[in-house]
Design a protein around this motif. Structure first.
Motif, PDB file in Angstrom:
ATOM      1  N   GLU A  36       0.851  -1.217   0.000  1.00  0.00           N
ATOM      2  CA  GLU A  36       0.000   0.000   0.000  1.00  0.00           C
ATOM      3  C   GLU A  36       0.872   1.247   0.000  1.00  0.00           C
ATOM      4  N   GLN A  37       1.920   1.210   0.796  1.00  0.00           N
ATOM      5  CA  GLN A  37       2.846   2.346   0.856  1.00  0.00           C
ATOM      6  C   GLN A  37       3.489   2.581  -0.520  1.00  0.00           C
ATOM      7  N   MET A  38       3.907   1.508  -1.173  1.00  0.00           N
ATOM      8  CA  MET A  38       4.534   1.650  -2.496  1.00  0.00           C
ATOM      9  C   MET A  38       3.543   2.264  -3.486  1.00  0.00           C
ATOM     10  N   ILE A  39       2.283   1.820  -3.410  1.00  0.00           N
ATOM     11  CA  ILE A  39       1.265   2.354  -4.338  1.00  0.00           C
ATOM     12  C   ILE A  39       1.054   3.847  -4.060  1.00  0.00           C
ATOM     13  N   ARG A  40       0.988   4.206  -2.774  1.00  0.00           N
ATOM     14  CA  ARG A  40       0.824   5.635  -2.423  1.00  0.00           C
ATOM     15  C   ARG A  40       1.978   6.482  -2.966  1.00  0.00           C
ATOM     16  N   GLU A  41       3.168   5.914  -2.958  1.00  0.00           N
ATOM     17  CA  GLU A  41       4.328   6.686  -3.440  1.00  0.00           C
ATOM     18  C   GLU A  41       4.258   6.964  -4.931  1.00  0.00           C
ATOM     19  N   GLY A  42       3.427   6.204  -5.670  1.00  0.00           N
ATOM     20  CA  GLY A  42       3.128   6.565  -7.053  1.00  0.00           C
ATOM     21  C   GLY A  42       3.888   5.811  -8.128  1.00  0.00           C
ATOM     22  N   SER A  43       4.863   4.967  -7.765  1.00  0.00           N
ATOM     23  CA  SER A  43       5.608   4.276  -8.829  1.00  0.00           C
ATOM     24  C   SER A  43       5.315   2.783  -8.879  1.00  0.00           C
ATOM     25  N   THR A  44       4.361   2.324  -8.089  1.00  0.00           N
ATOM     26  CA  THR A  44       4.043   0.900  -8.056  1.00  0.00           C
ATOM     27  C   THR A  44       2.555   0.728  -8.333  1.00  0.00           C
ATOM     28  N   TYR A  52      -2.808 -12.245 -12.453  1.00  0.00           N
ATOM     29  CA  TYR A  52      -1.545 -12.098 -11.711  1.00  0.00           C
ATOM     30  C   TYR A  52      -1.840 -11.686 -10.266  1.00  0.00           C
ATOM     31  N   PRO A  53      -2.518 -12.596  -9.503  1.00  0.00           N
ATOM     32  CA  PRO A  53      -2.903 -12.193  -8.144  1.00  0.00           C
ATOM     33  C   PRO A  53      -1.708 -11.778  -7.287  1.00  0.00           C
ATOM     34  N   ASN A  54      -1.970 -10.783  -6.448  1.00  0.00           N
ATOM     35  CA  ASN A  54      -0.958 -10.272  -5.516  1.00  0.00           C
ATOM     36  C   ASN A  54       0.370  -9.963  -6.217  1.00  0.00           C
ATOM     37  N   SER A  55       0.281  -9.409  -7.428  1.00  0.00           N
ATOM     38  CA  SER A  55       1.503  -9.052  -8.151  1.00  0.00           C
ATOM     39  C   SER A  55       1.488  -7.567  -8.486  1.00  0.00           C
ATOM     40  N   PHE A  56       2.671  -7.003  -8.623  1.00  0.00           N
ATOM     41  CA  PHE A  56       2.797  -5.552  -8.747  1.00  0.00           C
ATOM     42  C   PHE A  56       3.856  -5.209  -9.788  1.00  0.00           C
ATOM     43  N   LEU A  57       3.669  -4.045 -10.385  1.00  0.00           N
ATOM     44  CA  LEU A  57       4.680  -3.504 -11.292  1.00  0.00           C
ATOM     45  C   LEU A  57       5.274  -2.266 -10.634  1.00  0.00           C
ATOM     46  N   HIS A  58       6.574  -2.248 -10.547  1.00  0.00           N
ATOM     47  CA  HIS A  58       7.265  -1.088  -9.985  1.00  0.00           C
ATOM     48  C   HIS A  58       8.081  -0.435 -11.086  1.00  0.00           C
ATOM     49  N   ALA A 136      10.577   1.243   0.472  1.00  0.00           N
ATOM     50  CA  ALA A 136       9.571   0.196   0.677  1.00  0.00           C
ATOM     51  C   ALA A 136       9.746  -0.909  -0.381  1.00  0.00           C
ATOM     52  N   TYR A 137      10.183  -0.531  -1.570  1.00  0.00           N
ATOM     53  CA  TYR A 137      10.425  -1.509  -2.647  1.00  0.00           C
ATOM     54  C   TYR A 137      11.499  -2.519  -2.230  1.00  0.00           C
ATOM     55  N   VAL A 138      12.517  -2.015  -1.546  1.00  0.00           N
ATOM     56  CA  VAL A 138      13.574  -2.913  -1.065  1.00  0.00           C
ATOM     57  C   VAL A 138      12.997  -3.885  -0.034  1.00  0.00           C
TER      58      VAL A 138
END
Ligand code: OXD
Ligand code: MN
Length: 586
Positions: A36-44, A52-58, A136-138
């Motif tokens: 959630e934090q990564m999504i809020r930061e705007g690049s994820t 692609y359940p529970n998968s993300f693009l950064h 957070a990505y790390v």
């Protein structure tokens, strides 16, 4: 009384001045909050929940997409300890320069404390690391790539036996980017990059650079090697570890779907990038995979080149810098022959081929190892797996045969130390330039490589049942410029010959460089490769090798007097054998 870990965290906080400190426990709840934090930061961005359940693009900063070797330093008191192949900085100078960049670098940000274990949680071969990061990505990546959180704190207790790694994104400026290692303190500092190899400090920084230096002092090995198990029709599995420079298909080999599956030969994956090995009570070298996930290059990965990883990455996967289709699925060049329309490219722009590829050339997937259908039942074995063969290789258009076997350990060390690969257009533009990359460790050896060769010789004296050493070349070309060998799953045929050699069977022909398979020794049934092509694949041309021998000699000169005698002896031995072959018996 605070523990050594608490004291280090306090001192890092005094330097970087974060707004908050969060100790990571590795739980699923924490992982969800991090996403959630990564999504809020705007690049994820969350991907398609159905496919692609529970998968993300950064998406990373466009100037921060690969390891930066020119800002990677080994900081030993004596520059001779770092050697001619590493960048060196005096420890005090590195602390001053890089320390100044860390001053206040986490202001207004959260400092995450990420404890992790490299290797199976209860293995005596495993080690604890702790990464402090403001990314957070790390944190999300370390959760996939290592055994992270409470499990590591439980193992550590109040001990000081951990490798500290301090990481901050800083201002992401390439001018203020440093990845510095202090092998005398087992300490890592990295600032100015959020990219995997620079920022996931458990991977190249600890598991290879710091670990190689620890391993030399403690009598074990930390190598840039995949680990696989080759199952034979009788159900017995033989383990092999292999090192290749980048762009030679290491991940694909470790997850190969064997072309000889119907005959009962299959491949099990233990690891795809790093092996830690020590001599076991049975006299074999035992390997563990220090990692818990795969951080693989996406472009070129598809159902033919690596069906196992394609199946693995359909859930719980973090993609970095791939393109995204309108269905919110990841895409990269070479994933499918039909190119989806209306994609967003890796920078989030409507894709336009005139801007270059849709996915960044070094775009990645980060996926839990257990999700690979080929994962070995022993991948998490605390005792590791006994290694019967080492395989080294490179990309050589004409020189090296498909496979050859070194004469013994000492000769094998020489073969590995002379490993090289020719650059491809995809990498540099200058095609066919030979780059030496001993043991595929050139960018990852945390100390003088001449001493590293010495450590290999020393290990050979201490392993009662040393692995056999082979060299492979999947990339030999014919006069028409086409690859002679189909590669991928067909490589199982070469592994089968190795297996036979390990068992004391498997016919071979001696050549000046080692033993190649005898003319009919590689099974070709069901494969469209003629016996003539196979003899071309196995040909050893002494005049080409004489040139190679001279080139190798120039490379070794860089190490001066520090080069072990064993390497010089092997070098002379090869020279003499080549001369005898060209001159012929008197
Ligand atoms: C890797 C590398 O990412 O070797 O594994 O560069
Ligand atoms: Mn690697």
């Amino acid at each position: 009384m605070s523990t050594p870990l608490e004291q280090w965290v306090e001192s890092a906080a005094r330097m970087t001045r974060p707004a908050h400190i969060q100790w990571c426990d590795g739980s699923e709840e924490e992982d969800a909050r991090i996403k959630e934090q990564m999504i809020r930061e705007g690049s994820t961005f969350p991907l398609n929940e159905k496919t692609y359940p529970n998968s993300f693009l950064h998406r990373s900063d466009p100037s921060d997409v690969a390891r930066t070797e020119k800002v990677t330093f080994i900081c030993s008191q004596d520059p001779g300890e770092a050697g001619p192949t590493n960048n060196w900085l005096a420890p005090a100078e590195a602390k001053k320069t890089v320390g100044a960049l860390f001053e206040g670098s986490m202001k207004g940000r959260t400092m995450y404390v990420v404890p992790y274990i490299l290797g199976p949680a209860s293995s005596p071969q495993s080690r604890v690391g702790v990464e402090i990061t403001d990314s957070a990505y790390v944190v999300a990546s370390m959760k996939i790539m290592s055994r992270m959180g409470k499990v590591a704190l439980d193992r550590l207790g109040s001990s000081s036996d951990f490798v500290p790694g301090l990481h901050s994104l800083g201002d992401l400026s390439p001018d203020r980017r440093y990845v510095v290692h202090f092998p005398e303190e087992n300490l890592i500092w990295s600032i100015g990059s959020g990219y995997g190899g620079n920022a996931l400090l458990g991977k190249k920084c600890f598991a290879l650079r710091i670990a190689s230096s620890m391993a030399r002092k403690q009598g074990w090995m930390a190598e840039h090697m995949l680990i696989l198990g080759m199952e034979a029709p009788d159900g017995k599995v033989t383990y092999m570890a292999a090192a290749f420079p980048s762009a030679c298909g290491k991940t694909n080999l470790s997850m190969m779907v064997s072309a000889l599956k119907n005959e009962g030969y299959r491949v099990w994956t233990v690891g795809d990038d790093i092996a830690w090995m020590q001599v076991g009570a049975d006299g074999y070298l035992h390997a563990i995979n220090p990692e818990a996930g795969f951080f693989g290059v996406a472009p070129g990965t598809n159902d033919k080149t690596n069906p196992n990883v394609m199946a693995a990455l359909r859930k719980n996967t973090l993609f970095t810098n791939t393109a995204m289709t309108p269905q919110r699925e990841p895409w990269w060049e070479g994933m499918s022959s039909n190119v989806p329309t209306d994609m967003l490219d890796w920078q989030g722009r409507a894709w336009n081929p005139s801007n270059g590829p849709a996915a960044q050339a070094n775009s990645r997937y980060t996926v839990p190892a257990v999700q690979a259908p080929s994962i070995s039942p022993r991948w998490d074995d605390p005792a590791g797996v006994p290694i019967s063969a080492f395989i080294f290789g490179g990309r050589r258009a004409r020189l090296a045969p498909l496979v050859y076997e070194a004469m013994n350990w000492q000769h094998g060390v020489y073969v590995a130390a002379t490993m090289a690969s020719e650059t491809t257009a995809a990498i540099t533009g200058a095609v066919g330039v030979t780059r030496r990359d001993p043991m595929a460790m050139l960018p990852f050896c945390g100390y003088n490589m001449a001493d590293y060769f010495g450590h290999w010789f020393e290990m050979g004296r201490n392993i009662p049942h040393p692995p056999k050493i082979f060299h492979v070349n999947w990339f030999r070309k014919g006069a028409d410029g086409k690859f002679l060998w189909p590669g991928y799953g067909e490589n199982a045929r070469v592994l089968k010959w190795m297996l036979e050699r390990i068992q004391g069977k498997g016919a071979a022909t001696e050549t000046p460089i080692g033993a190649v398979p005898a003319p009919n020794a590689i099974t070709l049934d069901g494969l469209d490769v003629s016996r003539e092509t196979m003899s071309e694949l196995l040909r050893v041309d002494p005049s080409d090798w004489i040139k190679e021998h001279a080139d190798v000699g120039n490379f070794f000169e860089r190490f001066g007097d520090r080069l072990p005698e064993g390497i010089s002896e092997q070098h002379k031995g090869l020279g003499a054998r080549l001369q005898r072959t060209t001159v012929g018996p008197k």
